[in-house]
Scaffold this motif. Structure first.
Motif, PDB file in Angstrom:
ATOM      1  N   PRO A 102       0.635  -0.952  -0.093  1.00 47.11           N
ATOM      2  CA  PRO A 102      -0.874  -0.046  -0.072  1.00 47.11           C
ATOM      3  C   PRO A 102       1.111   1.439   0.171  1.00 47.11           C
ATOM      4  N   GLY A 103       0.257   1.896  -0.495  1.00 53.49           N
ATOM      5  CA  GLY A 103       1.306   3.392  -1.105  1.00 53.49           C
ATOM      6  C   GLY A 103       2.877   3.120  -1.960  1.00 53.49           C
ATOM      7  N   PHE A 163      -2.035  -6.219 -13.090  1.00 55.85           N
ATOM      8  CA  PHE A 163      -2.775  -6.275 -11.137  1.00 55.85           C
ATOM      9  C   PHE A 163      -4.006  -6.879 -11.393  1.00 55.85           C
ATOM     10  N   THR A 164      -4.327  -8.014 -10.041  1.00 53.27           N
ATOM     11  CA  THR A 164      -5.542  -8.582 -10.256  1.00 53.27           C
ATOM     12  C   THR A 164      -6.569  -6.983  -9.162  1.00 53.27           C
ATOM     13  N   ILE A 181      -5.347  -4.251  -6.949  1.00 54.88           N
ATOM     14  CA  ILE A 181      -5.799  -3.227  -6.909  1.00 54.88           C
ATOM     15  C   ILE A 181      -5.771  -3.079  -6.089  1.00 54.88           C
ATOM     16  N   ALA A 182      -6.876  -3.309  -4.626  1.00 62.12           N
ATOM     17  CA  ALA A 182      -7.754  -2.892  -4.061  1.00 62.12           C
ATOM     18  C   ALA A 182      -7.172  -2.591  -2.762  1.00 62.12           C
ATOM     19  N   ARG A 183      -6.092  -3.734  -2.579  1.00 61.04           N
ATOM     20  CA  ARG A 183      -4.830  -3.292  -1.717  1.00 61.04           C
ATOM     21  C   ARG A 183      -4.063  -2.163  -1.678  1.00 61.04           C
ATOM     22  N   GLN A 184      -3.832  -1.895  -3.080  1.00 66.90           N
ATOM     23  CA  GLN A 184      -2.865  -0.436  -3.134  1.00 66.90           C
ATOM     24  C   GLN A 184      -4.085   0.956  -3.384  1.00 66.90           C
ATOM     25  N   LEU A 185      -4.780   0.803  -3.633  1.00 69.74           N
ATOM     26  CA  LEU A 185      -6.063   1.938  -3.366  1.00 69.74           C
ATOM     27  C   LEU A 185      -6.377   1.857  -2.363  1.00 69.74           C
ATOM     28  N   GLY A 186      -6.751   1.053  -1.083  1.00 68.52           N
ATOM     29  CA  GLY A 186      -7.344   1.186  -0.302  1.00 68.52           C
ATOM     30  C   GLY A 186      -8.792   0.776  -0.231  1.00 68.52           C
TER      31      GLY A 186
END
Length: 327
Positions: A184-185, A282-283, A287-292
């Protein structure tokens, strides 16, 4: 007529065994005799007895003549089918041993004619040593720094060092593997680097970690694995050229990380992030983890982007985005 043993004849029958022509002439003469003596052979060949004795001693060393004890001083020729065959076998064994030494001779030749391997490649072990070498290479960069960013990482990226390089006019190009951006981030950090002047692209997978400094050095792992414990430093060579060509091939395939963002428009910024991550492979969960956000939210956003671009699949969405200049 007795051969003149003082002059070698061309095409002797035993030349292939390395036997000089005078010795061959003496052996051929003895084949015609049941027995002889030093004096008799000297007379037959027209040479002195000392010379005849040396010829007999040489032939005896080859196993081509026998010395008799009764009467003492008599000599006779050994049968060629046995004696010459034994010489052939010994000669073949010597040739095989010589062939086995060709590699050793080639190593000596290369040492005198080619750069030594130690001049082209160094192996560095230990994470502290690798990190120290990497810092020195960055400090030495003058024109270009090209990198494959792929886990594992032994030191966290230092944005201050990168900004210093950019301020010195060093061109930095990085291809990020999707696994490098999962934290993340991390994408926000890459965006900041791009805003500072780094050129960045992403791909689902890269062959290895790699750093190329100018046209002078390359640094890459010594082995593959989850832990980086050894690295190879490559200096100017055809291997360095090949690594540069590999970087160029992957760079052209990568998805560009855009260098224009609209902080005042969160929706446009989110759309750009989403397109970049989708095109990089990205899966939804990644993507969900990356964008929170939740995977369900990502799925909804993906459907909205696909609808807006008129795409039926994620792959088509990436193509349409590239054609529209969104990536």
């Amino acid at each position: 007529m007795i051969p003149d043993v003082s002059r070698p004849a061309a095409g002797g029958l035993l030349d292939g065994l390395g036997i000089p022509e005078p010795e061959q002439a003496a052996y051929r003469r003895m084949l015609a005799l049941s027995r002889t003596t030093v004096a008799g052979l000297a007379a037959d060949l027209g040479v002195g007895e000392e010379r005849a004795a040396r010829l007999l001693a040489a032939l005896h060393g080859h196993g081509l003549v026998h010395r008799h004890d009764d009467p003492p001083g008599d000599w006779s020729a050994a049968a060629p089918d046995v004696a010459v065959e034994a010489l052939l076998l010994r000669r073949e064994a010597e040739l095989l041993r010589t062939r086995g030494r060709v590699a050793e001779l080639m190593r000596a030749y290369r040492r005198g004619h080619e750069p030594h391997a130690a001049d082209l490649v160094d192996v560095v072990t230990g994470q502290d040593a690798i990190a120290g070498l990497w810092r020195r290479l960055q400090e030495a960069a003058r024109h270009n720094l090209l990198m494959f960013d792929k886990p594992p990482h032994i030191v966290r990226a230092d944005t201050a060092v990168e900004r210093e390089l950019l301020d010195r006019g060093v061109r930095i190009r990085v291809v990020y593997e999707a696994g490098s951006v999962n934290a993340p981030g991390r994408l926000a950090e890459i965006r900041d680097a791009v805003a500072a002047g780094e050129q960045a692209r992403m791909l689902p997978e890269l062959p290895c970690k790699l750093a190329l400094v100018d046209d002078r050095w390359a640094l890459l792992p010594a082995t593959t694995g989850a832990e980086l414990t050894g690295a190879v430093l490559v200096r100017a060579s055809t291997l360095l050229d090949a690594l540069g060509a590999m970087f160029a091939a992957y760079w052209h395939r990568g998805v560009r990380v855009a260098d224009t963002w609209s902080p005042a428009d969160p929706a446009a910024e989110r759309r750009m992030e989403l397109l970049t991550l989708l095109s990089a492979g990205f899966t939804d969960d990644s993507i969900a983890r990356q964008l929170g956000v939740s995977p369900r939210t990502v799925q909804r956003w993906v459907r909205e982007v696909m609808d807006s671009l008129g795409a039926r699949t994620r792959f088509q969405a990436g193509i349409q985005a590239a054609r529209a200049g969104l990536l």
